[in-house]
Motif scaffolding. Structure first.
Motif, mmCIF file in Angstrom:
data_model
loop_
_atom_site.group_PDB
_atom_site.id
_atom_site.type_symbol
_atom_site.label_atom_id
_atom_site.label_comp_id
_atom_site.label_asym_id
_atom_site.label_seq_id
_atom_site.Cartn_x
_atom_site.Cartn_y
_atom_site.Cartn_z
ATOM 1 N N HIS A 70 44.562 31.391 37.972
ATOM 2 C CA HIS A 70 45.198 32.647 37.568
ATOM 3 C C HIS A 70 44.251 33.827 37.773
ATOM 4 N N CYS A 114 39.361 36.264 33.908
ATOM 5 C CA CYS A 114 39.285 36.521 35.356
ATOM 6 C C CYS A 114 38.291 37.638 35.688
ATOM 7 N N ARG A 120 44.043 41.253 31.366
ATOM 8 C CA ARG A 120 44.835 41.399 30.152
ATOM 9 C C ARG A 120 44.323 40.502 29.025
HETATM 10 ZN ZN LIG Z 1 42.554 38.278 33.543
#
Ligand SMILES: [Zn+2]
Length: 153
Positions: A70, A114, A120
Motif C-alpha cells: 500500500h 508509507c 494518511r
Molecule cells: Zn501512507
C-alpha cells in the motif's frame, strides 16, 4: 516481465524491472473466489489478503499481486477488479504500490507507514477518504466496482 519481487521494508514488495508507461497493465488480479464466511474464519493477516469484489465475494489474492504494498501516494491501481495498471509512469527499480482504500468498505483498517508527504497514517474505507482523493481515484477508474455500486445506491 515488467516486475520482480524483492525484499523491502514491508517484507516483500513488487518492483519495476523496466520503464512502465501510465495506463499499462502490470499484472492480473487472480485467485480463488471465497465468501465472507471463509474470510471471517481466517486470521487477521490472512484475511487482509482477501480482496472484496462483491457483498459476499472475495478474491483470495495470490502472489505476486498480493505482494504489492500500500501507499497513500500510489503509482498503480486496480481497474475493472481485474488488472493492476500504472497510474503514473514508473521507472525501473521503483516499487509498485496501490492505495488499499480503493478496495475497502466495511470498516477494515490498517496503520500506514508509507512515509509519503500525504500519508494518511491509517488505511480505511474508501468513503472516508478526502473527497478530492475519492474523485481522483474514481476518474482513474481504480476503485473496486462493488464500492462504486454502493456509492450509486
Ligand atoms: Zn501512507
Amino acid at each position: 516481465m515488467l516486475y520482480t519481487i524483492k525484499n523491502c521494508r514491508f517484507g516483500r514488495g513488487v518492483f519495476a524491472t523496466k520503464y512502465i508507461s501510465k495506463g499499462e497493465t502490470i499484472l492480473n488480479i487472480t485467485g480463488p473466489m471465497i465468501t465472507q464466511k471463509q474470510v471471517d474464519q481466517r486470521s487477521d493477516k490472512e484475511a487482509a489478503n482477501a480482496l472484496q469484489i462483491d457483498d459476499d465475494l472475495y478474491i483470495d489474492f495470490q502472489e505476486p499481486g498480493v505482494l504489492v504494498n500500500h501507499s497513500c501516494n500510489p503509482n498503480t491501481g486496480i481497474t475493472k477488479d481485474q488488472f493492476l495498471i500504472a497510474i503514473k509512469d514508473i521507472s525501473p527499480e521503483e516499487e509498485m504500490t496501490w492505495d488499499y482504500s480503493t478496495s475497502v468498505d466495511g470498516g477494515w483498517t490498517m496503520p500506514c507507514a508509507c512515509e509519503e508527504k500525504n500519508c494518511r497514517k491509517i488505511v480505511k474505507d474508501f468513503t472516508l477518504l478526502p473527497k478530492k482523493i475519492q474523485q481522483k481515484y474514481l476518474e482513474e477508474k481504480i476503485v473496486l466496482s462493488y464500492i462504486i455500486k454502493k456509492l450509486s445506491q
